[in-house]
Design a protein around this motif. Structure first.
Motif, PDB file in Angstrom:
ATOM      1  N   ARG A 340       0.834  -1.205   0.000  1.00 14.45           N
ATOM      2  CA  ARG A 340       0.000   0.000   0.000  1.00 14.45           C
ATOM      3  C   ARG A 340       0.870   1.256   0.000  1.00 14.45           C
ATOM      4  NH1 ARG A 340      -2.440  -2.537   4.452  1.00 14.45           N
ATOM      5  NH2 ARG A 340      -1.216  -1.011   5.590  1.00 14.45           N
ATOM      6  N   ILE A 341       2.190   1.094   0.040  1.00 14.26           N
ATOM      7  CA  ILE A 341       3.087   2.254   0.073  1.00 14.26           C
ATOM      8  C   ILE A 341       3.073   2.928  -1.301  1.00 14.26           C
ATOM      9  CG2 ILE A 341       5.454   3.016   0.541  1.00 14.26           C
ATOM     10  CD1 ILE A 341       4.030   1.783   2.951  1.00 14.26           C
ATOM     11  N   LEU A 342       2.846   4.240  -1.319  1.00 19.33           N
ATOM     12  CA  LEU A 342       2.701   4.959  -2.587  1.00 19.33           C
ATOM     13  C   LEU A 342       3.958   4.857  -3.462  1.00 19.33           C
ATOM     14  CD1 LEU A 342       0.824   8.108  -1.315  1.00 19.33           C
ATOM     15  CD2 LEU A 342      -0.001   6.570  -3.076  1.00 19.33           C
ATOM     16  N   LEU A 343       5.144   4.816  -2.826  1.00 19.64           N
ATOM     17  CA  LEU A 343       6.384   4.784  -3.610  1.00 19.64           C
ATOM     18  C   LEU A 343       6.572   3.455  -4.344  1.00 19.64           C
ATOM     19  CD1 LEU A 343       8.930   6.561  -1.270  1.00 19.64           C
ATOM     20  CD2 LEU A 343       8.187   7.304  -3.527  1.00 19.64           C
ATOM     21  N   LEU A 344       5.990   2.380  -3.761  1.00 14.65           N
ATOM     22  CA  LEU A 344       6.224   1.047  -4.342  1.00 14.65           C
ATOM     23  C   LEU A 344       5.175   0.674  -5.379  1.00 14.65           C
ATOM     24  CD1 LEU A 344       7.264  -0.947  -1.165  1.00 14.65           C
ATOM     25  CD2 LEU A 344       8.735   0.049  -2.893  1.00 14.65           C
ATOM     26  N   ALA A 345       4.079   1.410  -5.420  1.00 12.94           N
ATOM     27  CA  ALA A 345       3.022   1.063  -6.383  1.00 12.94           C
ATOM     28  C   ALA A 345       2.659   2.307  -7.169  1.00 12.94           C
ATOM     29  CB  ALA A 345       1.813   0.514  -5.648  1.00 12.94           C
ATOM     30  N   ARG A 346       3.577   2.788  -8.001  1.00 13.06           N
ATOM     31  CA  ARG A 346       3.288   4.025  -8.733  1.00 13.06           C
ATOM     32  C   ARG A 346       3.412   3.790 -10.246  1.00 13.06           C
ATOM     33  NH1 ARG A 346       8.662   4.479  -7.023  1.00 13.06           N
ATOM     34  NH2 ARG A 346      10.047   5.128  -8.711  1.00 13.06           N
ATOM     35  N   GLY A 347       2.965   4.783 -11.010  1.00 13.79           N
ATOM     36  CA  GLY A 347       3.112   4.729 -12.461  1.00 13.79           C
ATOM     37  C   GLY A 347       2.367   3.586 -13.104  1.00 13.79           C
ATOM     38  N   LEU A 348       1.156   3.281 -12.606  1.00 10.02           N
ATOM     39  CA  LEU A 348       0.461   2.086 -13.113  1.00 10.02           C
ATOM     40  C   LEU A 348      -0.379   2.355 -14.362  1.00 10.02           C
ATOM     41  CD1 LEU A 348      -0.682   0.446  -9.764  1.00 10.02           C
ATOM     42  CD2 LEU A 348       1.228  -0.201 -11.207  1.00 10.02           C
ATOM     43  N   ALA A 356      -6.967   3.389 -14.738  1.00 11.68           N
ATOM     44  CA  ALA A 356      -6.585   4.792 -14.570  1.00 11.68           C
ATOM     45  C   ALA A 356      -7.778   5.713 -14.815  1.00 11.68           C
ATOM     46  CB  ALA A 356      -5.452   5.141 -15.514  1.00 11.68           C
ATOM     47  N   THR A 357      -8.676   5.291 -15.731  1.00 13.46           N
ATOM     48  CA  THR A 357      -9.897   6.082 -15.972  1.00 13.46           C
ATOM     49  C   THR A 357     -10.763   6.114 -14.719  1.00 13.46           C
ATOM     50  OG1 THR A 357      -9.823   5.138 -18.186  1.00 13.46           O
ATOM     51  CG2 THR A 357     -11.781   6.395 -17.603  1.00 13.46           C
ATOM     52  N   TRP A 358     -10.918   4.944 -14.083  1.00 17.05           N
ATOM     53  CA  TRP A 358     -11.712   4.889 -12.841  1.00 17.05           C
ATOM     54  C   TRP A 358     -11.055   5.734 -11.759  1.00 17.05           C
ATOM     55  CZ3 TRP A 358     -16.180   3.604 -14.165  1.00 17.05           C
ATOM     56  CH2 TRP A 358     -16.479   2.506 -14.991  1.00 17.05           C
ATOM     57  N   LEU A 360      -9.247   8.352 -12.186  1.00 15.63           N
ATOM     58  CA  LEU A 360      -9.467   9.759 -12.509  1.00 15.63           C
ATOM     59  C   LEU A 360     -10.874  10.186 -12.098  1.00 15.63           C
ATOM     60  CD1 LEU A 360      -8.368  12.326 -13.912  1.00 15.63           C
ATOM     61  CD2 LEU A 360      -9.475  11.539 -15.986  1.00 15.63           C
ATOM     62  N   LEU A 361     -11.870   9.368 -12.445  1.00 12.37           N
ATOM     63  CA  LEU A 361     -13.260   9.708 -12.104  1.00 12.37           C
ATOM     64  C   LEU A 361     -13.441   9.806 -10.594  1.00 12.37           C
ATOM     65  CD1 LEU A 361     -15.330   7.592 -14.642  1.00 12.37           C
ATOM     66  CD2 LEU A 361     -15.399  10.056 -14.365  1.00 12.37           C
ATOM     67  N   ALA A 362     -12.890   8.817  -9.874  1.00 15.37           N
ATOM     68  CA  ALA A 362     -13.056   8.811  -8.410  1.00 15.37           C
ATOM     69  C   ALA A 362     -12.378  10.022  -7.792  1.00 15.37           C
ATOM     70  CB  ALA A 362     -12.471   7.527  -7.830  1.00 15.37           C
ATOM     71  N   ASN A 363     -11.188  10.354  -8.291  1.00 16.87           N
ATOM     72  CA  ASN A 363     -10.469  11.499  -7.724  1.00 16.87           C
ATOM     73  C   ASN A 363     -11.152  12.816  -8.052  1.00 16.87           C
ATOM     74  OD1 ASN A 363      -8.399  10.241  -6.344  1.00 16.87           O
ATOM     75  ND2 ASN A 363      -7.225   9.907  -8.200  1.00 16.87           N
ATOM     76  N   LEU A 364     -11.739  12.918  -9.234  1.00 16.09           N
ATOM     77  CA  LEU A 364     -12.436  14.163  -9.575  1.00 16.09           C
ATOM     78  C   LEU A 364     -13.668  14.354  -8.702  1.00 16.09           C
ATOM     79  CD1 LEU A 364     -12.140  14.285 -13.472  1.00 16.09           C
ATOM     80  CD2 LEU A 364     -10.848  15.570 -11.781  1.00 16.09           C
ATOM     81  N   MET A 410      -2.433  12.143  -4.909  1.00 18.23           N
ATOM     82  CA  MET A 410      -2.728  10.700  -4.908  1.00 18.23           C
ATOM     83  C   MET A 410      -2.827  10.175  -6.348  1.00 18.23           C
ATOM     84  SD  MET A 410      -5.822   8.704  -3.013  1.00 18.23           S
ATOM     85  CE  MET A 410      -7.173   9.728  -3.532  1.00 18.23           C
ATOM     86  N   PHE A 411      -3.488  10.937  -7.199  1.00 20.37           N
ATOM     87  CA  PHE A 411      -3.654  10.473  -8.581  1.00 20.37           C
ATOM     88  C   PHE A 411      -2.310  10.408  -9.301  1.00 20.37           C
ATOM     89  CE2 PHE A 411      -4.558  11.241 -13.129  1.00 20.37           C
ATOM     90  CZ  PHE A 411      -5.296  10.086 -13.368  1.00 20.37           C
ATOM     91  N   THR A 412      -1.507  11.466  -9.178  1.00 18.82           N
ATOM     92  CA  THR A 412      -0.241  11.483  -9.926  1.00 18.82           C
ATOM     93  C   THR A 412       0.725  10.418  -9.417  1.00 18.82           C
ATOM     94  OG1 THR A 412       0.381  13.310  -8.510  1.00 18.82           O
ATOM     95  CG2 THR A 412      -0.254  13.856 -10.750  1.00 18.82           C
ATOM     96  N   THR A 413       0.765  10.193  -8.086  1.00 16.02           N
ATOM     97  CA  THR A 413       1.717   9.182  -7.591  1.00 16.02           C
ATOM     98  C   THR A 413       1.302   7.774  -7.990  1.00 16.02           C
ATOM     99  OG1 THR A 413       0.631   9.552  -5.486  1.00 16.02           O
ATOM    100  CG2 THR A 413       2.928  10.219  -5.638  1.00 16.02           C
ATOM    101  N   THR A 414      -0.004   7.471  -7.956  1.00 18.06           N
ATOM    102  CA  THR A 414      -0.391   6.087  -8.280  1.00 18.06           C
ATOM    103  C   THR A 414      -0.353   5.828  -9.782  1.00 18.06           C
ATOM    104  OG1 THR A 414      -2.707   6.750  -8.223  1.00 18.06           O
ATOM    105  CG2 THR A 414      -1.857   5.650  -6.264  1.00 18.06           C
ATOM    106  N   GLN A 415      -0.647   6.849 -10.604  1.00 21.32           N
ATOM    107  CA  GLN A 415      -0.843   6.593 -12.036  1.00 21.32           C
ATOM    108  C   GLN A 415       0.307   7.053 -12.931  1.00 21.32           C
ATOM    109  OE1 GLN A 415      -3.456   4.662 -12.882  1.00 21.32           O
ATOM    110  NE2 GLN A 415      -3.760   4.685 -10.682  1.00 21.32           N
ATOM    111  N   ARG A 416       0.994   8.112 -12.527  1.00 20.37           N
ATOM    112  CA  ARG A 416       2.007   8.693 -13.416  1.00 20.37           C
ATOM    113  C   ARG A 416       3.419   8.377 -12.918  1.00 20.37           C
ATOM    114  NH1 ARG A 416      -0.148   9.755 -17.956  1.00 20.37           N
ATOM    115  NH2 ARG A 416       1.548  11.183 -18.404  1.00 20.37           N
ATOM    116  N   GLY A 417       4.432   8.798 -13.685  1.00 20.68           N
ATOM    117  CA  GLY A 417       5.808   8.631 -13.243  1.00 20.68           C
ATOM    118  C   GLY A 417       6.379   7.301 -13.693  1.00 20.68           C
ATOM    119  N   PRO A 418       7.674   7.076 -13.390  1.00 16.93           N
ATOM    120  CA  PRO A 418       8.332   5.840 -13.840  1.00 16.93           C
ATOM    121  C   PRO A 418       7.803   4.630 -13.073  1.00 16.93           C
ATOM    122  CG  PRO A 418       9.772   7.081 -12.381  1.00 16.93           C
ATOM    123  CD  PRO A 418       8.561   7.926 -12.581  1.00 16.93           C
TER     124      PRO A 418
END
Length: 455
Positions: A340-348, A356-358, A360-364, A410-418
């Motif tokens: 559940r650590i944000l650093l270990l589960a990112r860029g998905l 990622a669409t879901w 985005l909707l949930a975060n908006l 939360m959105f950028t760390t889980t979905q974006r990045g390397p």
């Protein structure tokens, strides 16, 4: 009322006696049928109470919350399917039974017109929740989380019982319809002040008010997915609903009580939003965001105007669906990355584009994007608070700004990045998960078209 309660009770033999192959299908379809039936409750009616019996009745305050609780039962069963995949059949049955056991108690708590029955069902929801957290939680800390939950709830609900008994001796009745006709006894006496405080404390802990919220992140982080959904979407709403019910009965709340609670609620919304920006644990972040949203609900309930009650109601329903969806999404990540650590589960996002669409909707919806009902609720509450005192705009404005920042974080760390190096292969998202997310977001989007159903 019985149209829903009896089929809900019949879910128990369904869960216990269904053949292994059909266990999930039977329980989910049966509970969906109940949820579909319950939608009739939201329809506005000419009468203050619908389906009024001696003990229960459904009015505009309780109907949306009851429909929400019926709607979430099949979703909780759907969400837990993967989590219980490798468990023996008996354990699966017990798990589903525990989820079903909570349902009648929640329905009774929301629909009862009698304070003793309300107290009993309010407290009874604690036992199945405790079993879920301590038995099916993920980490060894689940026991300490269960103890936190138990002691916070018990310590706060004993004064509630004393206050209810005191009310009974003063007025001779605990029926809400009759209590509504009584004038509040000796408004400025010490006894009235203390009984008001005792009545409110239990709900403030359940809601939770900032300062009494320490059990919540612990319980959320350790609970299995259904436990998290249940806590975020329904049990916190019991607190908000209790405050609305009790404040309507006791007349105007004395300033000695109103000011500290309001200040704490607004300050808490600000503080927990800023705590969210520093979280490393995904579930913990979503749990703290619940505290900040419920802070607005408590503040709105304290000023007791039509506008504020309406805003609090819309926010409770919207937040129930949004936070439940966020927990489901966090769980889908956890089931794939086992962290559940944000650093270990990112860029998905490149791996699971539809998820990622879901996200985005949930975060908006969580950050109250127009035209969602979350925005209607927050604006209504802000206007009501501003009308009460212009200074509150500083707190609510800052809290809204921080809400948007931590949601985007939360959105950028889980979905974006390397993509982290340790993620080499990823299981695809399943139709079950997409159905689960759709069933959370569709009611939210439909409510945009007709928000007066829940206001």
């Amino acid at each position: 009322m019985l149209k829903i309660i009896l089929p809900t009770m019949m879910l128990l033999p369904t869960a216990l006696l269904s053949p292994q192959k059909f266990l999930w299908i039977n329980t989910v379809t049966h509970s969906f049928a109940i949820a579909t039936l319950s939608i009739q409750w939201i329809l506005p009616s000419y009468y203050p109470y619908k389906n009024l019996t001696q003990w229960t009745g459904i009015d505009q305050t309780s109907a949306p919350l009851m429909v929400l609780s019926c709607w979430l039962l099949p979703l909780m069963i759907l969400a837990s399917q993967n989590h219980l995949q490798h468990e023996p059949p008996t354990r699966k049955r017990i798990y589903i039974t525990t989820l079903i056991m909570i349902q009648p108690f929640i329905l009774l708590a929301f629909s009862t017109t009698e304070l003793t029955l309300f107290y009993i069902s309010f407290e009874a929801t604690l036992i199945p929740t405790l079993i879920l957290i301590t038995r099916w939680g993920n980490q060894p800390e689940r026991l300490s989380a269960g103890i936190y939950l138990l002691f916070y709830t018990l310590a706060s609900s004993l004064p509630l019982l004393v206050a209810i008994l005191h009310l009974q001796t003063q007025t001779g009745t605990l029926h809400l319809t009759i209590l509504g006709l009584h004038s509040p006894p000796t408004p400025n006496s010490w006894t009235n002040l203390l009984s008001n405080l005792a009545l409110l404390t239990a709900f403030m802990v359940k809601a939770p008010l900032y300062g009494l919220h320490l059990w919540l992140p612990k319980a959320h982080v350790e609970a299995p997915i259904a436990g998290s959904m249940l806590l975020a979407a329904l049990l916190l709403k019991l607190g908000g609903y209790g405050i609305m019910r009790i404040t309507l009965l006791t007349g105007p709340i004395p300033n000695v009580l109103c000011y500290p609670f309001l200040a704490l609620a607004l300050w808490g919304a600000l503080m927990t939003s800023s705590i969210c920006l520093r979280q490393t644990d995904l579930k913990s972040l979503i749990a703290y965001s619940s505290v900040s949203h419920m802070g607005l609900v408590i503040a709105a309930c304290m000023i007791q105007t039509h506008w504020s009650f309406s805003g609090a109601m819309i926010l409770m329903i919207s937040h129930g669906l949004t936070s439940s969806m966020l927990f489901c999404l966090a769980n889908t990540n956890y089931e794939r990355t086992h962290s559940r650590i944000l650093l270990l589960a990112r860029g998905l996002q490149p791996l699971l584009p539809l998820m990622a669409t879901w996200w985005l909707l949930a975060n908006l919806t969580n950050m109250a994007l127009p035209p969602t009902t979350n925005l209607m609720a927050e604006l209504t509450i802000m206007i009501a608070l501003f009308n009460w005192s212009p200074l509150t705009i500083l707190m609510t404005g800052a809290a809204t700004f921080l809400t948007a920042s931590y949601t985007l974080f939360m959105f950028t760390t889980t979905q974006r990045g390397p993509l982290p190096d340790h993620i080499t292969h990823m299981q695809n998202s399943t139709s079950r998960e997409h159905l689960l997310m759709a069933l959370h977001i569709i009611p939210l989007l439909l409510l945009i078209l007709k928000p007066n159903l829940i206001s």
